[in-house]
Design a protein around this motif. Structure first.
Motif, PDB file in Angstrom:
ATOM      1  N   PRO A 176       6.551  -6.317   1.495  1.00 13.75           N
ATOM      2  CA  PRO A 176       5.542  -6.472   2.291  1.00 13.75           C
ATOM      3  C   PRO A 176       5.128  -5.212   2.404  1.00 13.75           C
ATOM      4  CG  PRO A 176       7.896  -7.566   2.885  1.00 13.75           C
ATOM      5  CD  PRO A 176       8.165  -6.202   1.472  1.00 13.75           C
ATOM      6  N   PHE A 177       3.208  -5.460   4.196  1.00 13.57           N
ATOM      7  CA  PHE A 177       3.091  -4.592   4.081  1.00 13.57           C
ATOM      8  C   PHE A 177       2.350  -3.526   3.052  1.00 13.57           C
ATOM      9  CE2 PHE A 177       6.152  -5.781   6.879  1.00 13.57           C
ATOM     10  CZ  PHE A 177       5.710  -6.494   7.800  1.00 13.57           C
ATOM     11  N   THR A 178       2.499  -3.472   2.083  1.00 10.87           N
ATOM     12  CA  THR A 178       2.035  -3.115   0.892  1.00 10.87           C
ATOM     13  C   THR A 178       0.306  -3.048   0.899  1.00 10.87           C
ATOM     14  OG1 THR A 178       4.093  -3.215  -0.883  1.00 10.87           O
ATOM     15  CG2 THR A 178       1.380  -2.377  -1.682  1.00 10.87           C
ATOM     16  N   ARG A 179      -0.037  -3.718   0.848  1.00 11.69           N
ATOM     17  CA  ARG A 179      -1.589  -4.581   1.017  1.00 11.69           C
ATOM     18  C   ARG A 179      -1.792  -4.256   0.350  1.00 11.69           C
ATOM     19  NH1 ARG A 179      -3.938  -1.213   5.398  1.00 11.69           N
ATOM     20  NH2 ARG A 179      -5.285  -2.321   4.837  1.00 11.69           N
ATOM     21  N   PHE A 180      -1.319  -4.932  -1.165  1.00 14.94           N
ATOM     22  CA  PHE A 180      -1.936  -4.546  -2.635  1.00 14.94           C
ATOM     23  C   PHE A 180      -3.314  -5.160  -2.541  1.00 14.94           C
ATOM     24  CE2 PHE A 180      -2.384  -6.086  -6.884  1.00 14.94           C
ATOM     25  CZ  PHE A 180      -2.764  -5.095  -7.738  1.00 14.94           C
ATOM     26  N   GLY A 181      -4.788  -4.873  -2.865  1.00 17.53           N
ATOM     27  CA  GLY A 181      -6.068  -5.492  -3.301  1.00 17.53           C
ATOM     28  C   GLY A 181      -6.471  -5.132  -1.229  1.00 17.53           C
ATOM     29  N   ALA A 182      -6.384  -3.776  -0.834  1.00 19.27           N
ATOM     30  CA  ALA A 182      -6.956  -3.705   0.402  1.00 19.27           C
ATOM     31  C   ALA A 182      -8.631  -2.598  -0.184  1.00 19.27           C
ATOM     32  CB  ALA A 182      -6.010  -2.753   1.681  1.00 19.27           C
ATOM     33  N   ALA A 183      -8.451  -2.507  -1.078  1.00 13.08           N
ATOM     34  CA  ALA A 183     -10.020  -1.730  -1.945  1.00 13.08           C
ATOM     35  C   ALA A 183      -9.750  -1.914  -3.230  1.00 13.08           C
ATOM     36  CB  ALA A 183      -9.680   0.085  -1.615  1.00 13.08           C
ATOM     37  N   LEU A 184     -10.717  -1.927  -4.025  1.00 16.09           N
ATOM     38  CA  LEU A 184     -10.494  -2.534  -5.287  1.00 16.09           C
ATOM     39  C   LEU A 184     -12.544  -2.327  -5.493  1.00 16.09           C
ATOM     40  CD1 LEU A 184      -9.361  -4.925  -7.155  1.00 16.09           C
ATOM     41  CD2 LEU A 184     -10.957  -6.644  -5.384  1.00 16.09           C
ATOM     42  N   GLU A 185     -11.516  -1.660  -6.721  1.00 18.36           N
ATOM     43  CA  GLU A 185     -13.569  -0.802  -7.365  1.00 18.36           C
ATOM     44  C   GLU A 185     -12.835  -0.776  -9.024  1.00 18.36           C
ATOM     45  OE1 GLU A 185     -16.679   0.191  -7.127  1.00 18.36           O
ATOM     46  OE2 GLU A 185     -16.037  -0.110  -5.034  1.00 18.36           O
ATOM     47  N   ARG A 186     -14.445  -1.733  -9.049  1.00 19.61           N
ATOM     48  CA  ARG A 186     -14.744  -0.929 -11.306  1.00 19.61           C
ATOM     49  C   ARG A 186     -15.232   0.086 -11.227  1.00 19.61           C
ATOM     50  NH1 ARG A 186     -18.921  -3.704 -14.954  1.00 19.61           N
ATOM     51  NH2 ARG A 186     -18.908  -2.115 -16.575  1.00 19.61           N
ATOM     52  N   VAL A 187     -14.201   1.328 -12.247  1.00 16.28           N
ATOM     53  CA  VAL A 187     -13.957   2.576 -11.890  1.00 16.28           C
ATOM     54  C   VAL A 187     -14.479   2.577 -13.769  1.00 16.28           C
ATOM     55  CG1 VAL A 187     -13.792   5.147 -12.436  1.00 16.28           C
ATOM     56  CG2 VAL A 187     -12.193   2.844 -10.734  1.00 16.28           C
ATOM     57  N   GLY A 188     -15.163   3.017 -14.285  1.00 12.85           N
ATOM     58  CA  GLY A 188     -15.302   2.060 -15.732  1.00 12.85           C
ATOM     59  C   GLY A 188     -15.067   0.887 -16.140  1.00 12.85           C
ATOM     60  N   ASP A 189     -14.843   1.037 -17.407  1.00 12.51           N
ATOM     61  CA  ASP A 189     -14.331   0.114 -17.918  1.00 12.51           C
ATOM     62  C   ASP A 189     -12.454  -0.220 -17.282  1.00 12.51           C
ATOM     63  OD1 ASP A 189     -16.328  -0.448 -19.592  1.00 12.51           O
ATOM     64  OD2 ASP A 189     -15.841   0.121 -21.071  1.00 12.51           O
ATOM     65  N   GLU A 190     -11.915  -0.331 -16.109  1.00 13.73           N
ATOM     66  CA  GLU A 190     -10.613   0.075 -15.096  1.00 13.73           C
ATOM     67  C   GLU A 190     -10.995  -0.080 -13.803  1.00 13.73           C
ATOM     68  OE1 GLU A 190      -8.774   4.320 -17.703  1.00 13.73           O
ATOM     69  OE2 GLU A 190      -8.674   3.800 -15.385  1.00 13.73           O
ATOM     70  N   LEU A 191     -10.216  -0.643 -13.773  1.00 13.51           N
ATOM     71  CA  LEU A 191      -9.903  -2.054 -12.099  1.00 13.51           C
ATOM     72  C   LEU A 191      -9.479  -1.018 -11.452  1.00 13.51           C
ATOM     73  CD1 LEU A 191     -10.624  -4.006 -10.132  1.00 13.51           C
ATOM     74  CD2 LEU A 191      -9.015  -5.172 -11.239  1.00 13.51           C
ATOM     75  N   TRP A 192      -9.416  -0.570 -10.531  1.00 12.36           N
ATOM     76  CA  TRP A 192      -8.678   1.294  -9.531  1.00 12.36           C
ATOM     77  C   TRP A 192      -8.468  -0.858  -8.165  1.00 12.36           C
ATOM     78  CZ3 TRP A 192      -9.052   6.154  -9.490  1.00 12.36           C
ATOM     79  CH2 TRP A 192      -9.367   7.180 -10.591  1.00 12.36           C
ATOM     80  N   ILE A 193      -6.659  -0.670  -7.830  1.00  9.63           N
ATOM     81  CA  ILE A 193      -6.295  -1.198  -6.388  1.00  9.63           C
ATOM     82  C   ILE A 193      -5.326  -0.497  -5.639  1.00  9.63           C
ATOM     83  CG2 ILE A 193      -5.284  -3.156  -5.983  1.00  9.63           C
ATOM     84  CD1 ILE A 193      -5.394  -4.682  -9.099  1.00  9.63           C
ATOM     85  N   GLY A 194      -6.559   0.158  -5.003  1.00 10.27           N
ATOM     86  CA  GLY A 194      -5.432   0.240  -3.688  1.00 10.27           C
ATOM     87  C   GLY A 194      -4.424  -0.828  -3.133  1.00 10.27           C
ATOM     88  N   ALA A 195      -2.981   0.375  -2.171  1.00  8.05           N
ATOM     89  CA  ALA A 195      -2.423  -0.452  -1.692  1.00  8.05           C
ATOM     90  C   ALA A 195      -2.080   0.902  -0.662  1.00  8.05           C
ATOM     91  CB  ALA A 195      -1.586  -1.638  -2.766  1.00  8.05           C
ATOM     92  N   PRO A 196      -2.659   1.230   0.307  1.00  7.50           N
ATOM     93  CA  PRO A 196      -2.363   1.948   1.612  1.00  7.50           C
ATOM     94  C   PRO A 196      -0.719   1.662   2.487  1.00  7.50           C
ATOM     95  CG  PRO A 196      -3.827   0.568   2.007  1.00  7.50           C
ATOM     96  CD  PRO A 196      -3.606  -0.160   0.631  1.00  7.50           C
ATOM     97  N   GLY A 197      -0.697   0.338   1.988  1.00  8.89           N
ATOM     98  CA  GLY A 197       0.555   0.579   3.107  1.00  8.89           C
ATOM     99  C   GLY A 197       2.258   0.531   2.116  1.00  8.89           C
ATOM    100  N   ALA A 198       1.627   0.660   1.002  1.00 12.47           N
ATOM    101  CA  ALA A 198       2.739   0.841  -0.280  1.00 12.47           C
ATOM    102  C   ALA A 198       3.901   1.926   0.071  1.00 12.47           C
ATOM    103  CB  ALA A 198       2.292   0.808  -1.917  1.00 12.47           C
ATOM    104  N   ASN A 199       5.104   1.986  -0.795  1.00  9.05           N
ATOM    105  CA  ASN A 199       5.730   3.105  -0.393  1.00  9.05           C
ATOM    106  C   ASN A 199       5.814   3.879   1.219  1.00  9.05           C
ATOM    107  OD1 ASN A 199       7.654   5.199  -1.407  1.00  9.05           O
ATOM    108  ND2 ASN A 199       6.614   6.750  -1.000  1.00  9.05           N
TER     109      ASN A 199
END
Length: 793
Positions: free
Chosen positions: A292-315
């Motif tokens: 709970p409160f990880t907020r997975f997906g609060a930021a989402l960005e294409r970096v080259g051929d990769e997908l980077w996903i931010g979770a500012p509430g993690a840990n």
């Protein structure tokens, strides 16, 4: 921990000068890590939320030791709170900067270009039909150097809109198209997120349908205009999912984040276009570390051929960023978890992800207690290496010391005033506060041997001690840090008994009560870091500490987070031997408090000498207990008893109060009634306590200002109120039922006196010298003197 601070000197090539370039001097940093861009060897980091300075976009340039500050851009007509830099985007040598609060919050987006080493504003983009309050520029994106998108979440009654601008060959920009959802409704916030790839555009509307959210797909035609081709929403989402908070496009796949799903654990939805041309769900990406409160997906960005996903509430809200790679089967596999070695709880690492040719910028908006920072991850050998955390040091005001400054024509320096003069002002940094540290409560001590006066000032990270005997030349003596294992806390409170300070903190885990022998201050010649003389661990966190100096009993109130809490009511401690505090017992009146546990927010406990003869000589506590005033007899801590309690109209939060010196009247503040709009101005409740068994609300005094009243104290016939955004307010209470304003000093010289939690927290008016010590949350320590008006015959 290495910090990026402005260098004293920079190579000439890095000094980006021009009419739009502000000085690179240290300034307050609020909003770092919320907007950034990277391109052509320049890193742009926004600072858009400093209440005292115009918004600015700081420019960093690479050097052998890492990114170095090289200057800053401001709006053409900079003003505090203009929100310049709320969003930024870079493409092909042009920078686009959103400024949402300019022009009565119509907002605007500014185009900047670098020419001959100088930065200049070359265009201002605002839709012709923009209205006040729409906040254009809340999100900006350059699709190319000549095509710009400018979002306004407030457009069309909150439906939201995204305006497309195109640059002609002659260098002029023209408004070409306004995009919105085909079924837009007020409050959707269309434009919450943007992603573009080729001829395709995806726009989120995360507030749609009580924040369930929705996203729209647009395709560009041969004329360069966009048409809506699809609307997508998450399957089975409930309110608060925030679907559309972030979006991304990778080839034939659209990804839409819903960071509010499952108690803000978060998930990313995947869509592909089927044979019929419809966008259909093909799966989800769920968190690697789901909680709970990880907020997975609060930021989402294409970096080259990769997908980077931010979770500012993690840990524990440290935050994490996850790198994903697409498999041969078309699914996404996590390949690396990114963090930073210096993260602390609440850093919110991963709240922003911005790729660029020199690396990937990751925002850390919660760093340094919400001041924010950012870090660039450089690519090397298929991996990414973090650099230093980047920000600009905070400074809003300089100290004002040396001489008393009279209130003249309603001003002392930046500060509004009336009949109150300034003896000295010490910014937070001069009394031991680092970046992101605020002040809270305050108390005082007068040395019985020397007569020296000392301010005891609460900070979010500890307690500062200041010798104010020469009030125009105060001397910072040092700090007692918070209990080692406790986090920084917005709430710290202290009182004094037998030349010892007793200090508690709320929301601070196992902080306990610190005991400090104030006599140690007598010999201090230079600032020190002190240690406590004793520690009481039968409480963990507590909102306030109250002391009956006639009995030698302390009362911890609002206790929580473990330990012996007494239901959050009166936790009684024997402090007659200050360095050997001992638990005495509990008192709680379950008829009060929001949870009916008797929870008490603050209190005043005294040897009673008031008009009710039934209680003469008893030890009585007057409690501000969330929902009511409560009165208790605590003469025998082993068997305390409730005397009475009383509610009042339009209760928001019964917060704190103080007795008149004859103990007949109790002046009380309610902290939430102004914010709730249930009263027309700052309200002070005046209780007649002639009969302690039957307290009577004598009158409600309502001031014309609308700020929230916080702590108040009474000395003689004068009441001193710290009322957050309107500062210190002083009243003559010679007629107890009819307070008369006699002076004020506004410690927060920006904005209106709105009902928000900023400005003056508390004051201490009991020094024999007449010095009034006032703490102001984001500003510092004020030493003031009430000007006596001549008697009129």
């Amino acid at each position: 921990m290495t910090r990026c601070t402005p260098p004293r000197h920079l190579p000439t090539a890095l000094l980006l000068l021009g009419s739009a370039l502000a000085s690179a001097m240290p300034v307050a940093a609020q909003g770092f890590g919320t907007a950034a861009a990277l391109g052509n060897g320049v890193l742009f980091l926004s600072e858009s939320q400093n209440p005292y300075l115009p918004g600015r976009v700081h420019l960093f340039a690479p050097s052998p030791t890492g990114w170095q500050l090289a200057g800053a851009l401001t709006a053409p007509e900079p003003a505090p709170l203009d929100r310049f830099g709320r969003s930024v985007s870079w493409a092909g040598g042009r920078l686009l900067v959103g400024a949402t609060s300019v022009d009565s919050s119509r907002g605007a987006a500014y185009v900047y270009e670098q020419r001959g080493g100088q930065w200049s504003q070359t265009a201002r983009l605002v839709p012709a039909a923009a209205r006040a309050g729409e906040s254009h520029g809340r999100l900006v994106q350059l699709l190319s150097p000549d095509v710009a998108l400018v979002a306004a979440w407030g457009a069309a009654d909150g439906r939201g809109a995204v305006t497309l601008f195109r640059r002609a060959n002659d260098g002029t920009w023209a408004e070409r198209q306004t995009l919105s959802g085909s079924d837009a409704r007020p409050g959707d916030f269309f434009g919450s997120s943007l992603a573009a790839d080729g001829n395709r555009l995806v726009i989120g509307a995360a507030q749609r349908d009580t924040s369930r959210g929705v996203a729209y797909v647009f395709e560009r035609d041969a004329s360069g205009l966009y048409a809506e081709v699809a609307r997508v929403e998450g399957e089975g989402l409930t309110r608060g999912a925030a679907f559309g908070s972030a979006v991304a496009i990778l080839g034939d796949e659209i990804l839409v984040a819903a960071p509010g799903v499952t108690r803000s654990t978060g998930v990313v939805f995947r869509y592909r276009r089927d044979a019929a041309g419809a966008w259909a769900p093909v799966g989800q990406i769920t968190p690697v570390e789901a909680a709970p409160f990880t907020r997975f997906g609060a930021a989402l960005e294409r970096v080259g051929d990769e997908l980077w996903i931010g979770a500012p509430g993690a840990n524990g809200r440290e935050g994490r960023v996850y790198r994903y790679a697409r498999t041969a089967e078309g699914t996404w596999d996590a390949r690396e978890t990114l963090s930073h070695p210096d993260l602390e709880r609440g850093s919110s690492f991963g709240g922003l992800i911005v790729p660029g040719p020199e690396g990937v910028v990751i925002g850390i908006p919660g760093d340094d207690n919400g001041m924010g920072s950012a870090v660039v991850f450089a690519s090397a050998n298929g991996g990414y290496t973090p650099g230093r955390r980047l920000f600009v040091e905070s400074e809003a005001f300089s100290p004002l010391t040396g001489n008393k400054t009279d209130c003249t024509e309603g001003k002392v320096d930046h500060f509004g005033c009336s009949d109150v003069d300034l003896l000295a002002f010490l910014p937070i940094k001069t009394i031991g506060g680092g970046r992101g540290i605020n002040l809270n409560d305050i108390w005082g001590w007068t040395d019985p041997e020397s007569g020296h006066e000392y301010a005891i000032v609460g900070r979010t990270d500890g307690t500062a001690f200041v010798d104010i005997s020469d009030a125009s030349n105060p001397r910072y003596l040092g700090s007692l840090p918070k209990t080692e294992t406790s986090p920084t806390s917005s709430w710290r409170d202290m009182k004094v008994y037998k030349d010892h300070a007793f200090i508690v903190a709320d929301g601070a885990q196992a902080h306990g009560m610190q005991v400090f022998d104030l006599r140690r201050l007598r010999s201090v010649t230079s600032p020190q870091t002190f240690t406590e003389d004793a520690h009481y661990d039968r409480i963990h966190s507590a909102h306030n500490i109250v002391i009956d100096t006639t009995s030698g009993i302390a009362f911890a109130v609002g206790a929580s987070s473990g330990g012996e809490t007494c239901g959050g009511a009166l936790h009684m401690i024997d402090i007659r031997t200050p360095t050997s505090p001992a638990f005495l017992g509990c008192f709680a009146d379950p008829a009060t408090g929001r949870q009916r546990t008797g929870y008490t927010h603050d209190a005043q406990c005294v040897l009673y000498t008031g008009p009710d003869a039934d209680y003469a000589g008893r030890h009585i506590c007057f409690n501000s207990s969330e929902t009511a005033i409560g009165i208790a007899d605590v003469t025998d801590p082993a068997s305390p008893r409730a005397i009475s309690n009383a509610a009042y109209p339009n209760v928001g939060y019964a917060h704190q109060g103080w007795l008149s010196e004859d103990q007949r009247y109790f002046y009380m503040n309610d902290e939430l009634d102004e914010m709730a709009g249930s009263v027309p101005g700052t309200r002070t409740l005046i209780w007649d306590l002639s009969d302690l068994d039957d307290p009577v609300l004598l009158k409600e005094h309502v001031s014309p200002v609308t700020s929230i009243d916080h702590n108040l104290y009474v000395r003689g016939n004068t009441m001193y109120q710290s009322n957050y955004t309107s500062g210190l307010r002083i009243f003559d209470i010679s007629d107890p039922a009819n307070p008369v304003p006699t002076g004020f000093f506004d410690t927060m010289p920006v904005g209106e006196d709105t009902p928000t939690f900023a400005g003056s927290w508390s004051n201490y008016p009991y020094f024999k010298s007449g010095t009034i010590a006032v703490s102001s949350i984001g500003e510092g320590l004020f030493l003031l003197k009430k000007r006596e008006r001549p008697l009129v015959p």
